[in-house]
Design a protein around this motif. Structure first.
Motif, PDB file in Angstrom:
ATOM      1  N   LEU A  17       0.725  -1.083  -0.078  1.00 17.48           N
ATOM      2  CA  LEU A  17      -0.019   0.045  -0.004  1.00 17.48           C
ATOM      3  C   LEU A  17       0.877   1.307   0.121  1.00 17.48           C
ATOM      4  O   LEU A  17       1.927   1.314   0.822  1.00 17.48           O
ATOM      5  N   PHE A  18       0.752   2.222  -0.724  1.00 21.27           N
ATOM      6  CA  PHE A  18       1.391   3.444  -0.941  1.00 21.27           C
ATOM      7  C   PHE A  18       0.670   4.249   0.294  1.00 21.27           C
ATOM      8  O   PHE A  18      -0.483   4.779   0.010  1.00 21.27           O
ATOM      9  N   ASP A  19       1.383   4.499   1.166  1.00 24.67           N
ATOM     10  CA  ASP A  19       0.726   5.303   2.402  1.00 24.67           C
ATOM     11  C   ASP A  19       1.775   6.439   2.857  1.00 24.67           C
ATOM     12  O   ASP A  19       3.037   6.471   2.068  1.00 24.67           O
ATOM     13  N   GLY A  20       1.879   7.163   3.820  1.00 20.34           N
ATOM     14  CA  GLY A  20       2.615   8.032   4.094  1.00 20.34           C
ATOM     15  C   GLY A  20       4.026   7.552   4.583  1.00 20.34           C
ATOM     16  O   GLY A  20       5.063   8.186   3.944  1.00 20.34           O
ATOM     17  N   LYS A  21       4.121   6.424   4.938  1.00 19.91           N
ATOM     18  CA  LYS A  21       5.305   5.575   5.518  1.00 19.91           C
ATOM     19  C   LYS A  21       5.980   5.391   3.879  1.00 19.91           C
ATOM     20  O   LYS A  21       7.352   5.503   3.708  1.00 19.91           O
ATOM     21  N   GLN A  22       5.335   4.739   2.853  1.00 19.11           N
ATOM     22  CA  GLN A  22       5.969   4.460   1.639  1.00 19.11           C
ATOM     23  C   GLN A  22       6.320   5.618   1.138  1.00 19.11           C
ATOM     24  O   GLN A  22       7.422   5.686   0.189  1.00 19.11           O
ATOM     25  N   ALA A  23       5.735   6.431   1.103  1.00 18.45           N
ATOM     26  CA  ALA A  23       5.975   7.936   0.316  1.00 18.45           C
ATOM     27  C   ALA A  23       7.259   8.397   0.835  1.00 18.45           C
ATOM     28  O   ALA A  23       8.250   8.825   0.133  1.00 18.45           O
ATOM     29  N   MET A  24       7.464   8.351   2.345  1.00 19.84           N
ATOM     30  CA  MET A  24       8.932   8.805   2.846  1.00 19.84           C
ATOM     31  C   MET A  24       9.964   7.826   2.357  1.00 19.84           C
ATOM     32  O   MET A  24      11.084   8.314   1.901  1.00 19.84           O
ATOM     33  N   LYS A  25       9.582   6.629   2.463  1.00 23.11           N
ATOM     34  CA  LYS A  25      10.771   5.719   1.848  1.00 23.11           C
ATOM     35  C   LYS A  25      11.220   5.843   0.524  1.00 23.11           C
ATOM     36  O   LYS A  25      12.095   5.713   0.092  1.00 23.11           O
ATOM     37  N   GLY A  26      10.088   6.234  -0.218  1.00 26.43           N
ATOM     38  CA  GLY A  26      10.429   6.206  -1.691  1.00 26.43           C
ATOM     39  C   GLY A  26      10.712   7.574  -2.330  1.00 26.43           C
ATOM     40  O   GLY A  26      10.579   7.755  -3.518  1.00 26.43           O
ATOM     41  N   TYR A  27      10.888   8.417  -1.549  1.00 23.94           N
ATOM     42  CA  TYR A  27      10.967   9.876  -1.949  1.00 23.94           C
ATOM     43  C   TYR A  27      11.936  10.135  -2.877  1.00 23.94           C
ATOM     44  O   TYR A  27      11.741  10.798  -3.831  1.00 23.94           O
ATOM     45  N   ALA A  28      13.326   9.754  -2.795  1.00 18.62           N
ATOM     46  CA  ALA A  28      14.289   9.827  -3.644  1.00 18.62           C
ATOM     47  C   ALA A  28      13.930   9.242  -5.174  1.00 18.62           C
ATOM     48  O   ALA A  28      14.226   9.934  -6.273  1.00 18.62           O
ATOM     49  N   LEU A  29      13.396   7.807  -5.110  1.00 17.07           N
ATOM     50  CA  LEU A  29      12.887   7.133  -6.342  1.00 17.07           C
ATOM     51  C   LEU A  29      11.855   8.040  -6.918  1.00 17.07           C
ATOM     52  O   LEU A  29      11.753   8.296  -8.049  1.00 17.07           O
ATOM     53  N   ASN A  30      10.866   8.288  -6.376  1.00 21.18           N
ATOM     54  CA  ASN A  30       9.620   9.174  -7.037  1.00 21.18           C
ATOM     55  C   ASN A  30      10.196  10.639  -7.355  1.00 21.18           C
ATOM     56  O   ASN A  30       9.602  10.863  -8.496  1.00 21.18           O
ATOM     57  N   LYS A  31      11.000  11.090  -6.728  1.00 20.28           N
ATOM     58  CA  LYS A  31      11.649  12.610  -7.173  1.00 20.28           C
ATOM     59  C   LYS A  31      12.369  12.456  -8.353  1.00 20.28           C
ATOM     60  O   LYS A  31      12.122  13.138  -9.464  1.00 20.28           O
ATOM     61  N   MET A  32      13.018  11.188  -8.473  1.00 16.33           N
ATOM     62  CA  MET A  32      13.845  10.904  -9.704  1.00 16.33           C
ATOM     63  C   MET A  32      12.910  10.767 -10.902  1.00 16.33           C
ATOM     64  O   MET A  32      13.040  11.247 -11.979  1.00 16.33           O
ATOM     65  N   CYS A  33      11.646  10.044 -10.705  1.00 14.76           N
ATOM     66  CA  CYS A  33      10.952   9.643 -11.677  1.00 14.76           C
ATOM     67  C   CYS A  33      10.233  11.138 -12.179  1.00 14.76           C
ATOM     68  O   CYS A  33      10.156  10.872 -13.301  1.00 14.76           O
ATOM     69  N   TYR A  34       9.849  11.720 -11.351  1.00 16.42           N
ATOM     70  CA  TYR A  34       9.223  13.094 -11.619  1.00 16.42           C
ATOM     71  C   TYR A  34      10.209  13.875 -12.410  1.00 16.42           C
ATOM     72  O   TYR A  34       9.651  14.687 -13.394  1.00 16.42           O
ATOM     73  N   ALA A  35      11.516  13.666 -12.281  1.00 19.59           N
ATOM     74  CA  ALA A  35      12.489  14.513 -13.230  1.00 19.59           C
ATOM     75  C   ALA A  35      12.228  14.135 -14.534  1.00 19.59           C
ATOM     76  O   ALA A  35      12.608  14.970 -15.492  1.00 19.59           O
ATOM     77  N   PHE A  36      11.602  12.898 -14.867  1.00 16.70           N
ATOM     78  CA  PHE A  36      11.543  12.450 -16.194  1.00 16.70           C
ATOM     79  C   PHE A  36      10.538  13.093 -16.933  1.00 16.70           C
ATOM     80  O   PHE A  36      10.222  12.938 -18.402  1.00 16.70           O
ATOM     81  N   ASN A  37       9.927  14.067 -16.289  1.00 10.07           N
ATOM     82  CA  ASN A  37       8.953  15.052 -17.059  1.00 10.07           C
ATOM     83  C   ASN A  37       9.670  15.582 -18.171  1.00 10.07           C
ATOM     84  O   ASN A  37       9.073  16.085 -19.309  1.00 10.07           O
TER      85      ASN A  37
END
Length: 118
Positions: A17-37
């Motif tokens: 489940l993507f919750d607050g805890k997962q969001a914190m855990k994946g911050y760097a990965l998600n930030k990198m993926c966002y950069a692919f815009n």
């Protein structure tokens, strides 16, 4: 019904489940993926994946999941599927490829599974 300050967790076996805890855990990965815009970031990643992952501070688990092109492992490492879709596109993975990974099927098996449900 949700109550302010009430912490609950729904357990769905085999589901991350993507919750607050997962969001914190994946911050760097998600930030990198966002950069692919931006096309220049997609090109920089393609030119040197390791340097790009290092630039965004991915941990070893996240880096290995990216190297393996394993979307399910990326989700477990805190990745949000909406951001990961940008990365999957760089890897030329279709939605059905990702669906196969998520269900433990090959792409062809997953496609047939979808057809069988129709």
């Amino acid at each position: 019904m949700d109550q302010p300050g009430f912490d609950y967790h729904i357990d769905i076996p085999g589901t991350t489940l993507f919750d607050g805890k997962q969001a914190m855990k994946g911050y760097a990965l998600n930030k990198m993926c966002y950069a692919f815009n931006k096309e220049e970031n997609r090109n920089a990643f393609k030119a040197d994946e390791e340097a790009f992952m290092e630039q965004y501070g991915l941990n070893n688990t996240q880096k290995q999941a990216v190297r393996d092109r394993n979307v399910l492992a990326m989700i477990e490492a805190g990745g949000n599927i909406y951001y990961l879709a940008k990365l999957a596109g760089i890897f030329k993975l279709s939605v059905q490829d990702v669906g196969g990974q998520q269900t433990g099927m090959t792409t062809e098996e997953f496609q047939q599974h979808l057809l069988d449900q129709a």
